[in-house]
Write a protein that holds these residues in place. Structure first.
Motif, PDB file in Angstrom:
ATOM      1  N   CYS A 256       0.833  -1.213   0.000  1.00 19.62           N
ATOM      2  CA  CYS A 256       0.000   0.000   0.000  1.00 19.62           C
ATOM      3  C   CYS A 256       0.866   1.262   0.000  1.00 19.62           C
ATOM      4  CB  CYS A 256      -0.892  -0.002   1.238  1.00 19.62           C
ATOM      5  SG  CYS A 256      -1.878   1.509   1.410  1.00 19.62           S
TER       6      CYS A 256
ATOM      7  N   ALA B   5      -0.766   4.376   0.229  1.00 25.79           N
ATOM      8  CA  ALA B   5      -1.579   5.420   0.889  1.00 25.79           C
ATOM      9  C   ALA B   5      -2.181   6.436  -0.067  1.00 25.79           C
ATOM     10  CB  ALA B   5      -0.753   6.122   1.969  1.00 25.79           C
ATOM     11  N   ARG B   6      -2.665   5.997  -1.182  1.00 26.66           N
ATOM     12  CA  ARG B   6      -3.319   6.953  -2.078  1.00 26.66           C
ATOM     13  C   ARG B   6      -4.785   7.167  -1.715  1.00 26.66           C
ATOM     14  NH1 ARG B   6      -0.686   5.729  -7.965  1.00 26.66           N
ATOM     15  NH2 ARG B   6       1.463   5.887  -7.278  1.00 26.66           N
ATOM     16  N   GLY B   7      -5.339   6.246  -0.920  1.00 25.74           N
ATOM     17  CA  GLY B   7      -6.673   6.472  -0.381  1.00 25.74           C
ATOM     18  C   GLY B   7      -7.829   6.138  -1.296  1.00 25.74           C
TER      19      GLY B   7
ATOM     20  N   GLY C  90      -3.442   8.995   4.624  1.00 23.30           N
ATOM     21  CA  GLY C  90      -4.077   8.337   3.491  1.00 23.30           C
ATOM     22  C   GLY C  90      -4.058   6.822   3.547  1.00 23.30           C
TER      23      GLY C  90
ATOM     24  N   CYS D 131      -7.612  -1.493  -6.601  1.00 24.29           N
ATOM     25  CA  CYS D 131      -6.407  -1.064  -5.889  1.00 24.29           C
ATOM     26  C   CYS D 131      -5.222  -1.166  -6.858  1.00 24.29           C
ATOM     27  CB  CYS D 131      -6.146  -1.944  -4.667  1.00 24.29           C
ATOM     28  SG  CYS D 131      -4.539  -1.581  -3.899  1.00 24.29           S
ATOM     29  N   PRO D 132      -4.575  -0.048  -7.156  1.00 20.74           N
ATOM     30  CA  PRO D 132      -3.522  -0.060  -8.179  1.00 20.74           C
ATOM     31  C   PRO D 132      -2.298  -0.886  -7.805  1.00 20.74           C
ATOM     32  CG  PRO D 132      -3.613   2.072  -7.076  1.00 20.74           C
ATOM     33  CD  PRO D 132      -4.788   1.298  -6.596  1.00 20.74           C
TER      34      PRO D 132
HETATM   35  S1  SF4 Z   1      -6.281   1.603  -2.880  1.00 19.72           S
HETATM   36 FE1  SF4 Z   1      -4.635   0.127  -2.411  1.00 19.72          FE
HETATM   37  S2  SF4 Z   1      -2.745   1.336  -2.473  1.00 19.72           S
HETATM   38 FE2  SF4 Z   1      -4.457   2.792  -2.335  1.00 19.72          FE
HETATM   39  S3  SF4 Z   1      -4.679   3.220  -0.123  1.00 19.72           S
HETATM   40 FE3  SF4 Z   1      -6.083   1.521  -0.631  1.00 19.72          FE
HETATM   41  S4  SF4 Z   1      -4.904  -0.352  -0.219  1.00 19.72           S
HETATM   42 FE4  SF4 Z   1      -3.442   1.346  -0.336  1.00 19.72          FE
END
Ligand code: SF4
Length: 75
Positions: free
Chosen positions: A12, A14-16, A32, A57-58
């Protein structure tokens, strides 16, 4: 048992995005990073949305665990 989300913190960044996609289960902390409400338990009616969130999720940091159905015992 219900489906539950988990986060691989090593992936992860933390792009949220997930918190925006599934705010009923995920909130973002001040940096984030996702915080899982109720240990990530996903209400039945949100399972489809949770699957979509995992797929979007990227960094492939989310995982949805779905408990296997227990077969009904024969009578
Ligand atoms: S979408 Fe994926 S990368 Fe982005 S904050 Fe959520 S878990 Fe983390």
């Amino acid at each position: 048992m219900r489906a539950a989300l988990s986060v691989d913190w090593t992936l992860c960044d933390a792009r949220g995005l997930c918190a925006e996609m599934l705010p009923e289960v995920i909130e973002a902390d001040e940096w984030g990073y996702p915080l899982l409400r109720n240990n990530g338990t996903v209400p039945f009616e949100l399972e489809k949305q949770a699957r979509a969130t995992v797929e979007l999720c990227p960094l492939l940091a989310l995982r949805l665990s779905v408990p296997a159905e227990v077969p009904a015992q024969r009578r």
